[in-house]
Design a protein around this motif. Structure first.
Motif, PDB file in Angstrom:
ATOM      1  N   ALA A  33     -17.331 -20.155  61.153  1.00 19.84           N
ATOM      2  CA  ALA A  33     -17.619 -19.942  59.727  1.00 19.84           C
ATOM      3  C   ALA A  33     -16.328 -20.012  58.906  1.00 19.84           C
ATOM      4  CB  ALA A  33     -18.313 -18.601  59.530  1.00 19.84           C
ATOM      5  N   ILE A  34     -15.267 -19.445  59.410  1.00 21.76           N
ATOM      6  CA  ILE A  34     -13.975 -19.499  58.715  1.00 21.76           C
ATOM      7  C   ILE A  34     -13.487 -20.943  58.638  1.00 21.76           C
ATOM      8  CG2 ILE A  34     -11.539 -18.831  58.870  1.00 21.76           C
ATOM      9  CD1 ILE A  34     -12.593 -16.160  60.126  1.00 21.76           C
ATOM     10  N   HIS A  35     -13.622 -21.654  59.732  1.00 22.91           N
ATOM     11  CA  HIS A  35     -13.237 -23.068  59.777  1.00 22.91           C
ATOM     12  C   HIS A  35     -14.065 -23.881  58.774  1.00 22.91           C
ATOM     13  CE1 HIS A  35     -12.079 -26.915  61.617  1.00 22.91           C
ATOM     14  NE2 HIS A  35     -13.340 -27.236  61.513  1.00 22.91           N
ATOM     15  N   GLU A  36     -15.352 -23.641  58.741  1.00 20.46           N
ATOM     16  CA  GLU A  36     -16.251 -24.362  57.827  1.00 20.46           C
ATOM     17  C   GLU A  36     -15.900 -24.059  56.372  1.00 20.46           C
ATOM     18  OE1 GLU A  36     -19.529 -26.912  56.927  1.00 20.46           O
ATOM     19  OE2 GLU A  36     -18.333 -26.610  58.724  1.00 20.46           O
ATOM     20  N   TYR A  37     -15.579 -22.795  56.079  1.00 19.83           N
ATOM     21  CA  TYR A  37     -15.178 -22.426  54.725  1.00 19.83           C
ATOM     22  C   TYR A  37     -13.922 -23.205  54.316  1.00 19.83           C
ATOM     23  CZ  TYR A  37     -13.149 -19.925  50.826  1.00 19.83           C
ATOM     24  OH  TYR A  37     -12.583 -19.636  49.618  1.00 19.83           O
ATOM     25  N   GLY A  38     -12.920 -23.242  55.203  1.00 22.08           N
ATOM     26  CA  GLY A  38     -11.688 -23.971  54.899  1.00 22.08           C
ATOM     27  C   GLY A  38     -11.943 -25.445  54.661  1.00 22.08           C
ATOM     28  N   LYS A  39     -12.777 -26.042  55.486  1.00 22.10           N
ATOM     29  CA  LYS A  39     -13.101 -27.465  55.338  1.00 22.10           C
ATOM     30  C   LYS A  39     -13.786 -27.727  53.998  1.00 22.10           C
ATOM     31  CE  LYS A  39     -16.839 -29.052  57.104  1.00 22.10           C
ATOM     32  NZ  LYS A  39     -17.687 -29.658  56.093  1.00 22.10           N
ATOM     33  N   ASN A  40     -14.749 -26.886  53.659  1.00 21.28           N
ATOM     34  CA  ASN A  40     -15.474 -27.063  52.396  1.00 21.28           C
ATOM     35  C   ASN A  40     -14.570 -26.836  51.192  1.00 21.28           C
ATOM     36  OD1 ASN A  40     -17.865 -27.718  53.683  1.00 21.28           O
ATOM     37  ND2 ASN A  40     -18.608 -25.625  53.694  1.00 21.28           N
ATOM     38  N   ARG A  41     -13.679 -25.876  51.282  1.00 24.75           N
ATOM     39  CA  ARG A  41     -12.742 -25.597  50.186  1.00 24.75           C
ATOM     40  C   ARG A  41     -11.811 -26.796  49.975  1.00 24.75           C
ATOM     41  NH1 ARG A  41     -11.847 -23.277  45.515  1.00 24.75           N
ATOM     42  NH2 ARG A  41      -9.688 -22.760  45.246  1.00 24.75           N
ATOM     43  N   GLN A  42     -11.318 -27.362  51.061  1.00 21.97           N
ATOM     44  CA  GLN A  42     -10.445 -28.532  50.974  1.00 21.97           C
ATOM     45  C   GLN A  42     -11.180 -29.711  50.356  1.00 21.97           C
ATOM     46  OE1 GLN A  42      -7.895 -27.390  54.931  1.00 21.97           O
ATOM     47  NE2 GLN A  42      -9.279 -29.067  55.071  1.00 21.97           N
ATOM     48  N   LEU A  43     -12.405 -29.921  50.770  1.00 22.79           N
ATOM     49  CA  LEU A  43     -13.209 -31.014  50.233  1.00 22.79           C
ATOM     50  C   LEU A  43     -13.430 -30.822  48.737  1.00 22.79           C
ATOM     51  CD1 LEU A  43     -14.845 -33.585  50.776  1.00 22.79           C
ATOM     52  CD2 LEU A  43     -16.793 -32.112  51.319  1.00 22.79           C
ATOM     53  N   LYS A  44     -13.703 -29.590  48.330  1.00 24.49           N
ATOM     54  CA  LYS A  44     -13.902 -29.290  46.914  1.00 24.49           C
ATOM     55  C   LYS A  44     -12.640 -29.597  46.115  1.00 24.49           C
ATOM     56  CE  LYS A  44     -15.219 -25.560  43.797  1.00 24.49           C
ATOM     57  NZ  LYS A  44     -15.546 -24.140  43.666  1.00 24.49           N
ATOM     58  N   GLU A  45     -11.480 -29.217  46.625  1.00 28.05           N
ATOM     59  CA  GLU A  45     -10.215 -29.455  45.928  1.00 28.05           C
ATOM     60  C   GLU A  45      -9.938 -30.938  45.729  1.00 28.05           C
ATOM     61  OE1 GLU A  45      -8.150 -27.321  44.434  1.00 28.05           O
ATOM     62  OE2 GLU A  45      -9.510 -25.691  44.981  1.00 28.05           O
ATOM     63  N   ILE A  46     -10.110 -31.726  46.781  1.00 32.37           N
ATOM     64  CA  ILE A  46      -9.834 -33.166  46.659  1.00 32.37           C
ATOM     65  C   ILE A  46     -10.859 -33.812  45.725  1.00 32.37           C
ATOM     66  CG2 ILE A  46     -11.125 -33.987  48.680  1.00 32.37           C
ATOM     67  CD1 ILE A  46      -8.784 -35.928  49.187  1.00 32.37           C
ATOM     68  N   ASN A  47     -12.111 -33.350  45.753  1.00 30.93           N
ATOM     69  CA  ASN A  47     -13.128 -33.915  44.862  1.00 30.93           C
ATOM     70  C   ASN A  47     -12.847 -33.602  43.398  1.00 30.93           C
ATOM     71  OD1 ASN A  47     -14.576 -35.250  46.826  1.00 30.93           O
ATOM     72  ND2 ASN A  47     -15.956 -33.535  47.187  1.00 30.93           N
ATOM     73  N   VAL A  48     -12.346 -32.394  43.100  1.00 32.72           N
ATOM     74  CA  VAL A  48     -11.991 -32.037  41.724  1.00 32.72           C
ATOM     75  C   VAL A  48     -10.885 -32.952  41.219  1.00 32.72           C
ATOM     76  CG1 VAL A  48     -10.874 -30.248  40.307  1.00 32.72           C
ATOM     77  CG2 VAL A  48     -12.777 -29.648  41.807  1.00 32.72           C
ATOM     78  N   ILE A  49      -9.884 -33.188  42.047  1.00 31.62           N
ATOM     79  CA  ILE A  49      -8.775 -34.067  41.633  1.00 31.62           C
ATOM     80  C   ILE A  49      -9.285 -35.485  41.418  1.00 31.62           C
ATOM     81  CG2 ILE A  49      -6.616 -35.136  42.411  1.00 31.62           C
ATOM     82  CD1 ILE A  49      -5.891 -32.406  43.605  1.00 31.62           C
ATOM     83  N   GLY A 173       2.941 -35.524  44.680  1.00 31.87           N
ATOM     84  CA  GLY A 173       2.699 -34.164  45.144  1.00 31.87           C
ATOM     85  C   GLY A 173       2.034 -34.226  46.498  1.00 31.87           C
ATOM     86  N   TRP A 174       2.357 -33.260  47.355  1.00 32.69           N
ATOM     87  CA  TRP A 174       1.790 -33.216  48.703  1.00 32.69           C
ATOM     88  C   TRP A 174       0.817 -32.061  48.790  1.00 32.69           C
ATOM     89  CZ3 TRP A 174       2.881 -36.820  52.425  1.00 32.69           C
ATOM     90  CH2 TRP A 174       3.948 -37.672  52.160  1.00 32.69           C
ATOM     91  N   TRP A 175      -0.367 -32.325  49.290  1.00 34.00           N
ATOM     92  CA  TRP A 175      -1.405 -31.329  49.515  1.00 34.00           C
ATOM     93  C   TRP A 175      -1.680 -31.336  51.017  1.00 34.00           C
ATOM     94  CZ3 TRP A 175      -4.071 -29.142  45.153  1.00 34.00           C
ATOM     95  CH2 TRP A 175      -3.664 -29.665  43.931  1.00 34.00           C
ATOM     96  N   TYR A 176      -1.673 -30.159  51.614  1.00 33.55           N
ATOM     97  CA  TYR A 176      -1.851 -30.069  53.061  1.00 33.55           C
ATOM     98  C   TYR A 176      -3.220 -29.521  53.416  1.00 33.55           C
ATOM     99  CZ  TYR A 176       3.131 -30.881  53.337  1.00 33.55           C
ATOM    100  OH  TYR A 176       4.373 -31.424  53.244  1.00 33.55           O
ATOM    101  N   PHE A 177      -3.934 -30.260  54.255  1.00 37.10           N
ATOM    102  CA  PHE A 177      -5.165 -29.768  54.858  1.00 37.10           C
ATOM    103  C   PHE A 177      -4.804 -28.983  56.098  1.00 37.10           C
ATOM    104  CE2 PHE A 177      -7.629 -33.703  53.288  1.00 37.10           C
ATOM    105  CZ  PHE A 177      -8.062 -33.025  52.168  1.00 37.10           C
ATOM    106  N   GLU A 178      -5.762 -28.195  56.578  1.00 38.71           N
ATOM    107  CA  GLU A 178      -5.603 -27.598  57.892  1.00 38.71           C
ATOM    108  C   GLU A 178      -5.550 -28.739  58.911  1.00 38.71           C
ATOM    109  OE1 GLU A 178      -8.298 -24.417  59.160  1.00 38.71           O
ATOM    110  OE2 GLU A 178      -9.027 -24.423  57.106  1.00 38.71           O
TER     111      GLU A 178
END
Length: 181
Positions: A33-49, A173-178
Motif C-alpha cells: 500500500a505504501i509502495h502504491e501510494y508513492g507510485k500514484n503520487r509520482q504519477l500525479k506529479e508528472i501529470n500535473v507538470i 530541473g531533476w525530479w527523482y522517482f523511487e
C-alpha cells in the motif's frame, strides 16, 4: 516469495487461524500500500507538470535498461563466446506544440556499457539535439528519473544541472522517482 527457490514464486497450502492469517496479510499488504501510494503520487506529479506545460518546456522521463546480449536466432557454437553487448537507454519526451502536448519515445542503443554520468550526459545531449533538429523549442527541461544513485543522484549530475544552461542552452530541473518506477 520463497528465497530457497531462487526467487521464483511457489504456491503453498498453509493451515492457520484466521487471526494469524489476517496479521500475515496485513504485514504483506501494508508495504504494498505504501509502495502504491508513492507510485500514484509520482504519477500525479508528472501529470500535473505535463498538463501545465508551457511552450519551450519539455518533460523527459528516462532510464537505463539493462545491458543486452545481441544474438542471432541460429548461430554456430563459437558465437557463444563472441557476443556483442549493448546498453539500452529509454526516454519519453513530452512537449507543447501549439495548444497540444505531444510526445516522442526514444530508445538509444550503444556499445558503451557503462551506466554512469558520462553516458547520461551523452544520451541527454543526443536527445536535446534531436528534439531541436525536429523543430521542438527547448528552453527548460523537467527530467524525471528513478533514484539510482550511481546513475543520476551524484555530484556529477548536480554539476551538469548547474551548468545545463551553458552546456545545452536551456535550464533544467531533476525530479527523482523511487527506484523501480
Amino acid at each position: 516469495k520463497d528465497d530457497s527457490n531462487n526467487g521464483y514464486l511457489n504456491l503453498k497450502s498453509v493451515d492457520m487461524p484466521v487471526k494469524q492469517l489476517m496479521e500475515k496479510m496485513k504485514s504483506v499488504l501494508e508495504p504494498l500500500a505504501i509502495h502504491e501510494y508513492g507510485k500514484n503520487r509520482q504519477l500525479k506529479e508528472i501529470n500535473v507538470i505535463k498538463e501545465k506545460l508551457d511552450v519551450g518546456h519539455v518533460v523527459i522521463q528516462e532510464d537505463f535498461s539493462e545491458n543486452y546480449v545481441c544474438k542471432q536466432a541460429v548461430e554456430i557454437s563459437s558465437a557463444y563466446y563472441n557476443n556483442i553487448c549493448v546498453t539500452v537507454f529509454t526516454a519519453v519526451v513530452w512537449f507543447k506544440s501549439g495548444d497540444e502536448v505531444q510526445h516522442r519515445s526514444y530508445v538509444i542503443a550503444s556499445d558503451e556499457l557503462t551506466h554512469d554520468n558520462t553516458a547520461v550526459y551523452a544520451f541527454n545531449k543526443a536527445l536535446i539535439e534531436d528534439l531541436r533538429s525536429k523543430g521542438v523549442l527547448v528552453n527548460h527541461i523537467h527530467f524525471f528519473i528513478d533514484g539510482a544513485a550511481s546513475l543520476f543522484e551524484n555530484k556529477f549530475t548536480a554539476q551538469n544541472l548547474v551548468h545545463h544552461q551553458d552546456e545545452f542552452g536551456c535550464s533544467a530541473g531533476w525530479w527523482y522517482f523511487e527506484t523501480g518506477h
